[in-house]
Write a protein that holds these residues in place. Structure first.
Motif, PDB file in Angstrom:
ATOM      1  N   MET A  20      71.129  78.551  17.197  1.00 10.47           N
ATOM      2  CA  MET A  20      71.806  79.592  16.415  1.00 10.47           C
ATOM      3  C   MET A  20      70.951  80.825  16.159  1.00 10.47           C
ATOM      4  SD  MET A  20      73.797  77.267  13.557  1.00 10.47           S
ATOM      5  CE  MET A  20      74.474  78.741  12.761  1.00 10.47           C
ATOM      6  N   GLY A  21      69.651  80.750  16.404  1.00 10.49           N
ATOM      7  CA  GLY A  21      68.793  81.911  16.208  1.00 10.49           C
ATOM      8  C   GLY A  21      68.730  82.352  14.758  1.00 10.49           C
ATOM      9  N   TYR A  22      68.907  83.662  14.531  1.00  4.22           N
ATOM     10  CA  TYR A  22      68.801  84.219  13.179  1.00  4.22           C
ATOM     11  C   TYR A  22      69.803  83.581  12.215  1.00  4.22           C
ATOM     12  CZ  TYR A  22      66.059  87.904  15.437  1.00  4.22           C
ATOM     13  OH  TYR A  22      65.109  88.591  16.156  1.00  4.22           O
ATOM     14  N   GLY A  23      71.016  83.344  12.697  1.00  3.73           N
ATOM     15  CA  GLY A  23      72.020  82.720  11.833  1.00  3.73           C
ATOM     16  C   GLY A  23      71.594  81.336  11.385  1.00  3.73           C
ATOM     17  N   GLY A  24      70.940  80.603  12.266  1.00  7.00           N
ATOM     18  CA  GLY A  24      70.432  79.281  11.897  1.00  7.00           C
ATOM     19  C   GLY A  24      69.360  79.350  10.842  1.00  7.00           C
ATOM     20  N   ILE A  25      68.503  80.381  10.937  1.00  7.87           N
ATOM     21  CA  ILE A  25      67.449  80.562   9.932  1.00  7.87           C
ATOM     22  C   ILE A  25      68.068  80.866   8.570  1.00  7.87           C
ATOM     23  CG2 ILE A  25      65.474  81.990   9.245  1.00  7.87           C
ATOM     24  CD1 ILE A  25      64.981  82.454  12.266  1.00  7.87           C
ATOM     25  N   VAL A  26      69.063  81.757   8.548  1.00  4.50           N
ATOM     26  CA  VAL A  26      69.757  82.069   7.291  1.00  4.50           C
ATOM     27  C   VAL A  26      70.351  80.803   6.688  1.00  4.50           C
ATOM     28  CG1 VAL A  26      71.704  83.291   6.250  1.00  4.50           C
ATOM     29  CG2 VAL A  26      70.272  84.457   7.937  1.00  4.50           C
ATOM     30  N   LEU A  27      71.032  80.025   7.512  1.00  7.41           N
ATOM     31  CA  LEU A  27      71.669  78.799   7.030  1.00  7.41           C
ATOM     32  C   LEU A  27      70.652  77.815   6.470  1.00  7.41           C
ATOM     33  CD1 LEU A  27      74.077  76.816   6.814  1.00  7.41           C
ATOM     34  CD2 LEU A  27      73.605  76.150   9.189  1.00  7.41           C
ATOM     35  N   LEU A  28      69.598  77.557   7.209  1.00  4.21           N
ATOM     36  CA  LEU A  28      68.613  76.557   6.795  1.00  4.21           C
ATOM     37  C   LEU A  28      67.850  76.990   5.550  1.00  4.21           C
ATOM     38  CD1 LEU A  28      67.242  75.590  10.321  1.00  4.21           C
ATOM     39  CD2 LEU A  28      68.711  74.201   8.855  1.00  4.21           C
ATOM     40  N   MET A  29      67.477  78.262   5.466  1.00 10.23           N
ATOM     41  CA  MET A  29      66.747  78.729   4.291  1.00 10.23           C
ATOM     42  C   MET A  29      67.657  78.805   3.071  1.00 10.23           C
ATOM     43  SD  MET A  29      63.610  78.902   5.083  1.00 10.23           S
ATOM     44  CE  MET A  29      62.886  79.846   3.744  1.00 10.23           C
TER      45      MET A  29
END
Length: 205
Positions: A20-29
């Motif tokens: 997911m890239g950046y979206g995955g980082i937003v979600l996980l954080m």
């Protein structure tokens, strides 16, 4: 059993970021900042490793991480605002937040004021649940968001930078480690194991 569970969590984190890239980082954080012990110590270094491969940018992952932290912290803030300490005590145990953790956060907030929201975002473990006392104290939402964002931006940038540098020197480091994601996962698992052990130790105290 615990080791297998933690390994599965680490593998899932890595898979989310890779796909997911950046979206995955937003979600996980966001999950991490919503008082769920999903370690940023795995999330951001692996994102940094992808920066070294040219898939992402350092400022991009830092901004994504900070945005996620703000999004996840807002629900925790409102739990403190409307539910107060009793609600945090009732449900905190389900996300490994002990009463001792809440006592510490309350004490820090009382002693140092609103700036502790910024400082706490630079500290392992306590950064996960510092939003509770901000809500209980009815801290101004604008300042809460600004302090959370700035502190989280620094935290995410530093962890991402570490991962990026490890990736840049991977040819030298791979003599000692065979797979990058295993190394990052192992470091994260150490942190999670410490966090879980710390929780049960606090509960027993």
């Amino acid at each position: 059993m615990l080791e297998k569970l933690l390994a599965a969590v680490a593998g899932w984190i890595i898979a989310v970021i890779a796909s997911m890239g950046y979206g995955g980082i937003v979600l996980l954080m966001a999950i991490e900042s919503a008082c769920i012990p999903l370690p940023s110590e795995i999330i951001m270094p692996f994102a940094g490793f992808l920066v070294s491969k040219g898939d992402l940018t350092l400022w991009g992952i830092a901004l994504a991480g900070a945005v996620g932290c703000v999004l996840g912290s807002i629900p925790a803030y409102y739990v403190g605002l409307y539910g107060g300490r009793p609600l945090a005590e009732k449900f905190g145990k389900y996300v490994l937040i002990s009463n001792k953790d809440l006592d510490m956060a309350d004490r820090w907030f009382a002693n140092h004021g609103e700036i502790i929201i910024f400082v706490a975002r630079l500290l392992p473990a306590v950064r996960t649940f510092i939003a509770f006392p901000a809500g209980v104290a009815r801290m101004n939402m604008t300042r809460f968001v600004v302090y959370t964002f700035v502190g989280s931006l620094i935290w995410c940038f530093v962890l991402g930078y570490v991962g990026m540098k490890a990736g840049e020197h991977w040819e030298d480091l791979k003599v000692y480690f065979h797979e990058s994601h295993y190394v990052i996962a192992a470091l994260g698992l150490i942190f999670v194991a410490w966090y879980v052990r710390r929780h049960f130790k606090n509960e027993a105290a």
